[in-house]
Design a protein around this motif. Structure first.
Motif, PDB file in Angstrom:
ATOM      1  N   VAL A 151       0.853  -1.188   0.000  1.00 61.15           N
ATOM      2  CA  VAL A 151       0.000   0.000   0.000  1.00 61.15           C
ATOM      3  C   VAL A 151       0.886   1.235   0.000  1.00 61.15           C
ATOM      4  O   VAL A 151       1.756   1.378   0.871  1.00 61.15           O
ATOM      5  CB  VAL A 151      -0.931   0.030   1.233  1.00 61.15           C
ATOM      6  N   ALA A 201      -4.953  -5.696 -13.593  1.00 61.34           N
ATOM      7  CA  ALA A 201      -4.805  -4.351 -13.049  1.00 61.34           C
ATOM      8  C   ALA A 201      -5.942  -3.424 -13.437  1.00 61.34           C
ATOM      9  O   ALA A 201      -6.665  -3.656 -14.415  1.00 61.34           O
ATOM     10  CB  ALA A 201      -3.473  -3.751 -13.530  1.00 61.34           C
ATOM     11  N   ASP A 202      -6.061  -2.357 -12.658  1.00 59.77           N
ATOM     12  CA  ASP A 202      -6.971  -1.260 -12.959  1.00 59.77           C
ATOM     13  C   ASP A 202      -6.257   0.031 -12.589  1.00 59.77           C
ATOM     14  O   ASP A 202      -5.509   0.074 -11.600  1.00 59.77           O
ATOM     15  CB  ASP A 202      -8.266  -1.401 -12.160  1.00 59.77           C
ATOM     16  N   CYS A 203      -6.445   1.068 -13.380  1.00 60.41           N
ATOM     17  CA  CYS A 203      -5.874   2.365 -13.039  1.00 60.41           C
ATOM     18  C   CYS A 203      -6.709   3.461 -13.672  1.00 60.41           C
ATOM     19  O   CYS A 203      -7.467   3.213 -14.626  1.00 60.41           O
ATOM     20  CB  CYS A 203      -4.411   2.477 -13.472  1.00 60.41           C
ATOM     21  N   THR A 216      -3.892   6.735  -9.860  1.00 61.00           N
ATOM     22  CA  THR A 216      -4.378   5.728  -8.914  1.00 61.00           C
ATOM     23  C   THR A 216      -4.310   4.361  -9.596  1.00 61.00           C
ATOM     24  O   THR A 216      -4.765   4.221 -10.730  1.00 61.00           O
ATOM     25  CB  THR A 216      -5.826   6.030  -8.491  1.00 61.00           C
ATOM     26  N   HIS A 218      -4.448  -0.130  -8.978  1.00 59.99           N
ATOM     27  CA  HIS A 218      -4.619  -1.359  -8.207  1.00 59.99           C
ATOM     28  C   HIS A 218      -4.139  -2.523  -9.072  1.00 59.99           C
ATOM     29  O   HIS A 218      -4.498  -2.609 -10.252  1.00 59.99           O
ATOM     30  CB  HIS A 218      -6.085  -1.590  -7.849  1.00 59.99           C
ATOM     31  N   ILE A 220      -3.400  -6.901  -8.912  1.00 60.01           N
ATOM     32  CA  ILE A 220      -3.375  -8.213  -8.264  1.00 60.01           C
ATOM     33  C   ILE A 220      -2.350  -9.062  -9.002  1.00 60.01           C
ATOM     34  O   ILE A 220      -2.335  -9.085 -10.236  1.00 60.01           O
ATOM     35  CB  ILE A 220      -4.761  -8.887  -8.301  1.00 60.01           C
ATOM     36  N   SER A 229      -1.183  -8.121  -3.755  1.00 59.76           N
ATOM     37  CA  SER A 229      -2.036  -6.986  -4.127  1.00 59.76           C
ATOM     38  C   SER A 229      -1.259  -5.699  -3.884  1.00 59.76           C
ATOM     39  O   SER A 229      -0.580  -5.552  -2.856  1.00 59.76           O
ATOM     40  CB  SER A 229      -3.349  -6.984  -3.337  1.00 59.76           C
ATOM     41  N   SER A 231      -1.563  -1.415  -4.160  1.00 57.09           N
ATOM     42  CA  SER A 231      -2.435  -0.251  -4.271  1.00 57.09           C
ATOM     43  C   SER A 231      -1.591   1.005  -4.122  1.00 57.09           C
ATOM     44  O   SER A 231      -0.759   1.092  -3.206  1.00 57.09           O
ATOM     45  CB  SER A 231      -3.512  -0.298  -3.179  1.00 57.09           C
ATOM     46  N   ASN A 233      -1.751   5.514  -4.789  1.00 58.01           N
ATOM     47  CA  ASN A 233      -2.287   6.751  -5.356  1.00 58.01           C
ATOM     48  C   ASN A 233      -1.297   7.886  -5.107  1.00 58.01           C
ATOM     49  O   ASN A 233      -0.440   7.791  -4.229  1.00 58.01           O
ATOM     50  CB  ASN A 233      -3.676   7.083  -4.784  1.00 58.01           C
TER      51      ASN A 233
END
Length: 337
Positions: A151, A201-203, A216, A218, A220, A229, A231, A233
């Motif tokens: 994180v 992934a997502d961004c 931002t 995320h 996995i 994982s 994360s 930002n």
């Protein structure tokens, strides 16, 4: 007797200046600089009493140097690294290694042909608390790692107020949260538990004003048997970064801002500090510089090898591809190009 080396720093923007300052602090190098921007070049030369400066790389390489630090925008790294290696220099490349895999194989061939050395500047590798955590992980005392949770977040405008006007504003030059910031966490995670074999992934661009790159992210991951994982930002108020590895018989946590790692092995047990050291602003970069010089002198391997930097580059590209395709991606397919 340790050899004093002639260093050429290529690019003296924010990170190039820091490399210059920290290599200079070792008192093991004589430094020249290469910078296209004449005003910046002169300002840095005056600030650090640099006698020799160049406006272009070709002119710089006509004079004798032993190694170069490449601190230009990421899309120029491989091209410039090949130039300096072909000229007979060792090379230390700022992260990320590049923004695509073009030319990486050719750089490897040049290094082999010229018998030169290379490393990649992922500065977390120089953190003593992270290194101590890895020693404990590798000891087997806590059993096999099974999960990793990373994180990170900070208010990027506070730390890089010029972000709108530099490489960060475009993915093509190494910008955006994935290539600029998350790449540190990904490389550190691979250092601790092994390479990413697959990810999804997502961004998105959520907050930062004046740019449209993602701020931002995320991710996995699957890293062998480890589920990960990540994360990150670049807009929250708190500046924090932690890496937690959960093992069969305990858990370990690295916290960058506190410069420590802690561990716990019993349910409801108390956290125990495994390593803690107060670090000054430049300490990690100074240690990174000394470690690279030790590598050149044959005392140790690089903190982050070219191959490890290539693996993290493949992860960066896989994250961006995963977001675009909305699919799981295996980074290995970039390494086979």
């Amino acid at each position: 007797m340790i050899e004093r080396r002639r260093l050429l720093v290529v690019g003296v923007g924010s990170i190039g200046e820091r490399h210059l300052r920290c290599f200079q602090s070792t008192d093991r190098v004589d430094i020249s600089i290469c910078e296209l921007n004449a005003d910046l070049r002169q300002k840095i030369a005056d600030r650090y009493s640099i006698k020799t400066q160049y406006a272009d790389l070709e002119t710089a390489l006509a004079d004798p140097h032993d190694f170069a630090v490449i601190a230009t925008p990421a899309h120029l790294h491989i091209q410039m690294a090949r130039q300096v290696v072909e000229a007979g220099l060792d090379v230390f490349i700022e992260k990320p290694l590049s923004t695509d895999v073009s030319g990486v194989a050719e750089l490897q061939k040049s290094l082999e042909a010229k018998q030169r050395k290379a490393g990649v500047a992922y500065v977390y590798r120089a953190h003593p608390a992270l290194a101590a955590m890895k020693v404990d992980l590798d000891s087997g005392h806590y059993g096999k790692p099974v999960e990793m949770v990373v994180v990170s977040g900070q208010n990027f405008p506070t730390y890089r107020p010029a972000y709108r006007d530099i490489y960060y504003k475009s993915r093509e030059t190494g910008g955006g949260a994935v290539q600029d910031a998350l790449t540190h966490s990904m490389n550190a995670g691979e250092y601790l538990v092994g390479p990413v074999k697959a990810l999804v992934a997502d961004c998105a661009h959520q907050v930062l004003e004046g740019v449209d790159v993602e701020d931002t992210v995320h991710v996995i991951t699957r890293q062998g048997n480890v589920m990960g994982s990540f994360s990150l930002n670049q807009h929250q108020p708190a500046n924090e970064s932690s890496i937690t590895v959960i093992c069969e018989r305990g858990m370990l946590r690295f916290e960058y801002q506190k410069s420590w790692y802690r561990r716990v092995s019993e349910p409801e047990g108390e956290w125990e500090v495994g390593y803690r050291e107060k670090l000054e602003r430049d300490t990690l970069f100074e240690r990174q510089a000394s470690a690279f010089l030790d590598y050149l002198d044959g005392f140790c391997p690089p903190l982050c090898s070219l191959e490890e930097g290539m693996q993290t580059l493949a992860v960066n590209l896989s994250i961006l591809e995963s977001v675009e395709r909305r699919a799981w991606i295996e980074p290995a397919h970039y390494l086979s190009h």
